[in-house]
Motif scaffolding. Structure first.
Motif, PDB file in Angstrom:
ATOM      1  N   ASP A  94       0.832  -1.201   0.000  1.00  0.00           N
ATOM      2  CA  ASP A  94       0.000   0.000   0.000  1.00  0.00           C
ATOM      3  C   ASP A  94       0.872   1.258   0.000  1.00  0.00           C
ATOM      4  O   ASP A  94       0.591   2.224  -0.712  1.00  0.00           O
ATOM      5  CB  ASP A  94      -0.912  -0.018   1.232  1.00  0.00           C
ATOM      6  N   GLY A  95       1.942   1.248   0.778  1.00  0.00           N
ATOM      7  CA  GLY A  95       2.846   2.394   0.793  1.00  0.00           C
ATOM      8  C   GLY A  95       3.542   2.602  -0.537  1.00  0.00           C
ATOM      9  O   GLY A  95       3.752   3.740  -0.972  1.00  0.00           O
ATOM     10  N   LEU A  96       3.895   1.521  -1.216  1.00  0.00           N
ATOM     11  CA  LEU A  96       4.547   1.647  -2.520  1.00  0.00           C
ATOM     12  C   LEU A  96       3.612   2.254  -3.559  1.00  0.00           C
ATOM     13  O   LEU A  96       4.023   3.102  -4.362  1.00  0.00           O
ATOM     14  CB  LEU A  96       5.038   0.268  -2.990  1.00  0.00           C
ATOM     15  N   THR A  97       2.352   1.834  -3.559  1.00  0.00           N
ATOM     16  CA  THR A  97       1.408   2.396  -4.539  1.00  0.00           C
ATOM     17  C   THR A  97       1.074   3.846  -4.242  1.00  0.00           C
ATOM     18  O   THR A  97       0.699   4.598  -5.146  1.00  0.00           O
ATOM     19  CB  THR A  97       0.107   1.577  -4.562  1.00  0.00           C
ATOM     20  N   TRP A  98       1.213   4.262  -2.973  1.00  0.00           N
ATOM     21  CA  TRP A  98       0.942   5.647  -2.593  1.00  0.00           C
ATOM     22  C   TRP A  98       2.153   6.543  -2.838  1.00  0.00           C
ATOM     23  O   TRP A  98       2.030   7.767  -2.913  1.00  0.00           O
ATOM     24  CB  TRP A  98       0.534   5.683  -1.121  1.00  0.00           C
ATOM     25  N   LEU A  99       3.337   5.952  -2.962  1.00  0.00           N
ATOM     26  CA  LEU A  99       4.574   6.717  -3.062  1.00  0.00           C
ATOM     27  C   LEU A  99       4.590   7.734  -4.210  1.00  0.00           C
ATOM     28  O   LEU A  99       5.042   8.871  -4.009  1.00  0.00           O
ATOM     29  CB  LEU A  99       5.765   5.758  -3.192  1.00  0.00           C
ATOM     30  N   PRO A 100       4.120   7.402  -5.427  1.00  0.00           N
ATOM     31  CA  PRO A 100       4.161   8.404  -6.506  1.00  0.00           C
ATOM     32  C   PRO A 100       3.373   9.666  -6.205  1.00  0.00           C
ATOM     33  O   PRO A 100       3.682  10.732  -6.751  1.00  0.00           O
ATOM     34  CB  PRO A 100       3.564   7.657  -7.713  1.00  0.00           C
ATOM     35  N   PHE A 101       2.351   9.589  -5.334  1.00  0.00           N
ATOM     36  CA  PHE A 101       1.599  10.788  -4.991  1.00  0.00           C
ATOM     37  C   PHE A 101       2.454  11.763  -4.203  1.00  0.00           C
ATOM     38  O   PHE A 101       2.270  12.976  -4.289  1.00  0.00           O
ATOM     39  CB  PHE A 101       0.354  10.425  -4.181  1.00  0.00           C
ATOM     40  N   THR A 102       3.376  11.253  -3.404  1.00  0.00           N
ATOM     41  CA  THR A 102       4.230  12.110  -2.587  1.00  0.00           C
ATOM     42  C   THR A 102       5.424  12.637  -3.368  1.00  0.00           C
ATOM     43  O   THR A 102       6.225  13.397  -2.811  1.00  0.00           O
ATOM     44  CB  THR A 102       4.739  11.336  -1.359  1.00  0.00           C
ATOM     45  N   VAL A 103       5.569  12.231  -4.619  1.00  0.00           N
ATOM     46  CA  VAL A 103       6.708  12.657  -5.437  1.00  0.00           C
ATOM     47  C   VAL A 103       6.193  13.546  -6.562  1.00  0.00           C
ATOM     48  O   VAL A 103       5.384  13.101  -7.379  1.00  0.00           O
ATOM     49  CB  VAL A 103       7.443  11.436  -6.026  1.00  0.00           C
ATOM     50  N   PRO A 104       6.614  14.793  -6.639  1.00  0.00           N
ATOM     51  CA  PRO A 104       6.190  15.659  -7.743  1.00  0.00           C
ATOM     52  C   PRO A 104       6.535  15.048  -9.091  1.00  0.00           C
ATOM     53  O   PRO A 104       7.536  14.324  -9.227  1.00  0.00           O
ATOM     54  CB  PRO A 104       6.978  16.956  -7.495  1.00  0.00           C
ATOM     55  N   GLY A 105       5.718  15.344 -10.094  1.00  0.00           N
ATOM     56  CA  GLY A 105       5.905  14.748 -11.409  1.00  0.00           C
ATOM     57  C   GLY A 105       7.269  15.031 -12.001  1.00  0.00           C
ATOM     58  O   GLY A 105       7.895  14.148 -12.605  1.00  0.00           O
ATOM     59  N   ILE A 106       7.758  16.256 -11.843  1.00  0.00           N
ATOM     60  CA  ILE A 106       9.062  16.603 -12.410  1.00  0.00           C
ATOM     61  C   ILE A 106      10.174  15.819 -11.713  1.00  0.00           C
ATOM     62  O   ILE A 106      11.171  15.430 -12.336  1.00  0.00           O
ATOM     63  CB  ILE A 106       9.303  18.129 -12.295  1.00  0.00           C
ATOM     64  N   VAL A 107      10.004  15.541 -10.411  1.00  0.00           N
ATOM     65  CA  VAL A 107      10.973  14.753  -9.664  1.00  0.00           C
ATOM     66  C   VAL A 107      10.917  13.294 -10.109  1.00  0.00           C
ATOM     67  O   VAL A 107      11.949  12.634 -10.270  1.00  0.00           O
ATOM     68  CB  VAL A 107      10.721  14.885  -8.156  1.00  0.00           C
ATOM     69  N   LEU A 108       9.706  12.783 -10.298  1.00  0.00           N
ATOM     70  CA  LEU A 108       9.551  11.415 -10.770  1.00  0.00           C
ATOM     71  C   LEU A 108      10.186  11.241 -12.147  1.00  0.00           C
ATOM     72  O   LEU A 108      10.854  10.233 -12.411  1.00  0.00           O
ATOM     73  CB  LEU A 108       8.064  11.044 -10.824  1.00  0.00           C
ATOM     74  N   ALA A 109       9.981  12.215 -13.033  1.00  0.00           N
ATOM     75  CA  ALA A 109      10.594  12.144 -14.365  1.00  0.00           C
ATOM     76  C   ALA A 109      12.109  12.149 -14.262  1.00  0.00           C
ATOM     77  O   ALA A 109      12.799  11.402 -14.981  1.00  0.00           O
ATOM     78  CB  ALA A 109      10.115  13.320 -15.211  1.00  0.00           C
ATOM     79  N   LEU A 110      12.664  12.954 -13.383  1.00  0.00           N
ATOM     80  CA  LEU A 110      14.112  12.982 -13.196  1.00  0.00           C
ATOM     81  C   LEU A 110      14.612  11.655 -12.624  1.00  0.00           C
ATOM     82  O   LEU A 110      15.659  11.135 -13.050  1.00  0.00           O
ATOM     83  CB  LEU A 110      14.494  14.137 -12.262  1.00  0.00           C
ATOM     84  N   GLY A 111      13.856  11.076 -11.684  1.00  0.00           N
ATOM     85  CA  GLY A 111      14.238   9.781 -11.135  1.00  0.00           C
ATOM     86  C   GLY A 111      14.202   8.684 -12.182  1.00  0.00           C
ATOM     87  O   GLY A 111      15.082   7.805 -12.208  1.00  0.00           O
ATOM     88  N   LEU A 112      13.218   8.714 -13.064  1.00  0.00           N
ATOM     89  CA  LEU A 112      13.167   7.742 -14.158  1.00  0.00           C
ATOM     90  C   LEU A 112      14.338   7.929 -15.111  1.00  0.00           C
ATOM     91  O   LEU A 112      14.870   6.950 -15.653  1.00  0.00           O
ATOM     92  CB  LEU A 112      11.834   7.879 -14.907  1.00  0.00           C
ATOM     93  N   SER A 113      14.736   9.176 -15.324  1.00  0.00           N
ATOM     94  CA  SER A 113      15.905   9.426 -16.178  1.00  0.00           C
ATOM     95  C   SER A 113      17.144   8.768 -15.592  1.00  0.00           C
ATOM     96  O   SER A 113      17.909   8.090 -16.295  1.00  0.00           O
ATOM     97  CB  SER A 113      16.130  10.933 -16.333  1.00  0.00           C
ATOM     98  N   TRP A 114      17.375   8.962 -14.293  1.00  0.00           N
ATOM     99  CA  TRP A 114      18.510   8.326 -13.642  1.00  0.00           C
ATOM    100  C   TRP A 114      18.412   6.801 -13.735  1.00  0.00           C
ATOM    101  O   TRP A 114      19.409   6.119 -14.002  1.00  0.00           O
ATOM    102  CB  TRP A 114      18.567   8.736 -12.176  1.00  0.00           C
ATOM    103  N   THR A 115      17.222   6.260 -13.532  1.00  0.00           N
ATOM    104  CA  THR A 115      17.055   4.808 -13.492  1.00  0.00           C
ATOM    105  C   THR A 115      17.341   4.168 -14.837  1.00  0.00           C
ATOM    106  O   THR A 115      18.133   3.225 -14.944  1.00  0.00           O
ATOM    107  CB  THR A 115      15.622   4.456 -13.041  1.00  0.00           C
ATOM    108  N   TYR A 116      16.719   4.691 -15.886  1.00  0.00           N
ATOM    109  CA  TYR A 116      16.781   4.017 -17.173  1.00  0.00           C
ATOM    110  C   TYR A 116      18.000   4.401 -18.001  1.00  0.00           C
ATOM    111  O   TYR A 116      18.253   3.781 -19.039  1.00  0.00           O
ATOM    112  CB  TYR A 116      15.500   4.296 -17.959  1.00  0.00           C
TER     113      TYR A 116
END
Length: 618
Positions: free
Chosen positions: A412-434
């Motif tokens: 449940d915490g994992l599925t809620w995690l993207p809500f606590t992360v701003p979209g621009i931050v999530l996009a930057l994290g995906l850039s680092w990951t991939y």
């Protein structure tokens, strides 16, 4: 039916109701795969973002570990200036949004104000319209030189000083309040309607006036809900990107999200370390607000609905109802009608603010292969991405509601995690990951990575849409299917999924709308070969092709409106078929109960309860 049979029925029904489920995701081992997938999709980008803050090179290139990024970022006075502006905008817009929503909720739920019935549909529309719509339309509407409001002001007064300027701190906050008030209204409407009028009547009998009753009783009772909404709106304010980018950047107003974007796009070479370090601050700040909201709502409880004295009769507020009506009219005009009218009229101008009205912008769009590709890409990602997000949400929510171990809280915490992360931050994290992980670098800049980012960002919305419907389904329906010999997967696909299908379809459409209007993910992950409509709208705007960008946005809104109509009829058709199946099940189970199947009385009740409670609302 004999007394012995009745006792047997009741005993078997109690055993079925309280015994542990034997379906999928009931053991700790069965939760490992969903949790691992959740870690990869939701947690790994944040982990890679933290790692990237300590690297002094862009993703994918060799680098040394250091604290240079933190030193550069937090020794820069602009960082603290950005922090102060971000806090100010988030706090002011949140307070004003909640205050406006409370007034409108009071008019709708507690008074006989004319036009009050139009408020809720308008608020649903405000929520459904993407932030990009308000960023674009409000920027055009309040343009200090050629915007509709200022043009009319110039003609009426003969003055040359604009009355409204969207490209200012006031204009930015006003746009955020208009958008945010819809979200606050929908969250506060239910609690406000649930307040028992007998509490208010007791206060008035003790000598309190209506104003004192509202402040001392209603607001006090609603304070946990109000506090939670304020904090959630603060989270949205800190995560905002579209409105600050369109309205704040031209006025040199930077917030956290636009500063992160600026570190990557406006600096050569791109400062990924500085963007990552600033992103971590934003993640911690938003995470703390979400935690605070959960603590406040978890510890404070008020009873607002009592026994048979429960009363919700509306107030007659006399002449104030016309003031309320005027407020409703102003909100509808400023929040929906004028922005939509400005967007449509601007799309028919050869250049924004001048020229004869024509269809030249639409002709250019439909004759441009890049535009058609963007439309096709956006529609494809919205449809497929929405379906994938709902499928992930269905599996996650089913596992969370059927597992009794501590692992369900982890998922449940994992599925809620993207809500606590701003979209621009999530996009930057995906850039680092991939880009960092070998074998996944080829995905960078592709439509697949853009779609994956949009899916990850939309999963929290999908899970919250599906959770109430899955909770409504009585476990006895699944138990009866297993008793009849169905395998666990067959139970899920043949019993559970058809029952939640109307909600699944509605959630699919909502997620598709969110995906189609999302700018924060594509602005970092897209390129000229795989643009989405929001990304192309932003590109056209930056190239001063505002009218053409407006035309493209109007086309997308038209497609969404058509999709809404299709969804409505499909949803009604699906529910009609589901209802027929439920009635057939009730008849069959009732017939089997007459011949002594001990599981059937509770099953009949469960099916009837599902039929009564799960009909979708238009």
């Amino acid at each position: 039916m004999t007394d012995e049979k009745s006792a047997l029925f009741q005993g078997r029904a109690q055993w079925l109701r309280f015994r542990p489920s034997t379906g999928v995701f009931t053991t700790g081992r069965s939760m490992l795969i969903p949790i691992l997938v959740g870690i990869f999709l939701f947690a790994l980008p944040i982990i890679m973002l933290g790692i990237g803050a300590f690297r002094n090179a862009p993703p994918g290139l060799p680098a040394e570990w250091s604290f240079d990024a933190f030193g550069r970022t937090f020794s820069d006075p602009n960082t603290y200036k950005t922090f102060g502006i971000s806090v100010f905008i988030a706090v002011v817009s949140s307070v004003l949004s909640v205050a406006l929503a409370l007034i409108l909720v009071f008019l709708v739920a507690r008074t006989t104000t004319p036009l009050r019935r139009f408020v809720t549909p308008v608020m649903v529309l405000v929520i459904a319209l993407p932030p990009l719509f308000y960023a674009m339309s409000w920027g055009m509407l309040g343009n200090p030189h050629v915007g509709m409001i200022n043009t009319l002001w110039f003609q009426l007064t003969g003055l040359d000083t604009p009355i409204v300027n969207s490209y200012s701190l006031t204009g930015l906050i006003a746009a955020m309040v208009i958008k945010g008030s819809g979200f606050c209204y929908m969250l506060l409407l239910g609690p406000f309607r649930a307040i028992d009028r007998s509490i208010e009547e007791a206060a008035q009998m003790s000598g309190a006036g209506r104003l004192r009753t509202i402040i001392g009783i209603d607001l006090a009772v609603l304070m946990p809900a109000i506090t939670g909404v304020v904090i959630l709106n603060l989270v949205i304010g800190f995560e905002a990107f579209d409105l600050p980018l369109f309205l704040g950047t031209p006025a040199n107003i930077d917030v956290f999200s636009t500063q992160i974007y600026s570190f990557i796009t406006d600096v050569t070479p791109a400062d990924y370390g500085g963007a990552s370090s600033l992103s971590l601050v934003l993640v911690v700040l938003v995470g703390a607000l979400v935690w605070l909201q959960q603590v406040i709502l978890g510890r404070r409880r008020y009873t607002t609905v009592s026994g048979k004295s429960y009363n919700t009769t509306p107030w007659n507020i006399g002449g104030w109802r016309w003031v309320g009506t005027a407020l409703i009219v102003v909100y509808v005009v400023v929040g929906v009608i004028l922005p939509l009218l400005q967007l449509v009229l601007g799309s028919f101008q050869p250049f924004f603010g001048g020229g004869k009205y024509s269809t030249i912008n639409y002709e250019k769009l439909f004759n441009n292969p890049a535009t058609m590709q963007a439309l096709g890409t956006t529609i494809l990602i919205a449809i497929i991405g929405g379906a994938v997000a709902m499928a992930i949400a269905f599996i996650a929510v089913y596992a969370i509601t059927h597992n009794e171990t501590w692992l369900r809280r982890v998922l449940d915490g994992l599925t809620w995690l993207p809500f606590t992360v701003p979209g621009i931050v999530l996009a930057l994290g995906l850039s680092w990951t991939y880009v960092t992980i070998p074998g996944l670098r080829e995905l960078y800049g592709t439509v697949f990575l853009v779609a994956l980012g949009l899916i990850v960002a939309a999963v929290p919305i999908a899970t919250r849409a599906l959770q109430p419907a899955l909770i409504q389904i009585n476990r006895e329906l699944e138990d009866a299917s297993r008793i009849s010999g169905a395998r666990p997967i067959r139970v899920v696909m043949g019993t559970v999924l058809p029952l939640v299908m109307p909600t699944f379809l509605a959630g699919w459409f909502v997620v598709a709308i969110v995906i189609s209007g999302n700018l924060t993910i594509p602005v970092l992950l897209s390129n000229v070969k795989s643009p989405t409509v929001p990304f192309l709208v932003y590109q056209l705007t930056t190239m001063s092709q505002t009218s053409q960008a407006a035309a493209l946005l109007v086309v997308e809104l038209g497609i969404l409106f058509f999709g809404t109509l299709v969804l409505y009829f499909v949803q009604r058709l699906v529910w009609s078929r589901t209802r027929r199946r439920l009635k057939a099940t009730i008849a069959a189970t009732t017939a089997r109960a007459d011949v002594g199947d001990a599981s059937e009385p509770s099953l009949v009740s469960a099916v009837a309860g599902v039929e009564a409670g799960m009909e979708p609302r238009p």
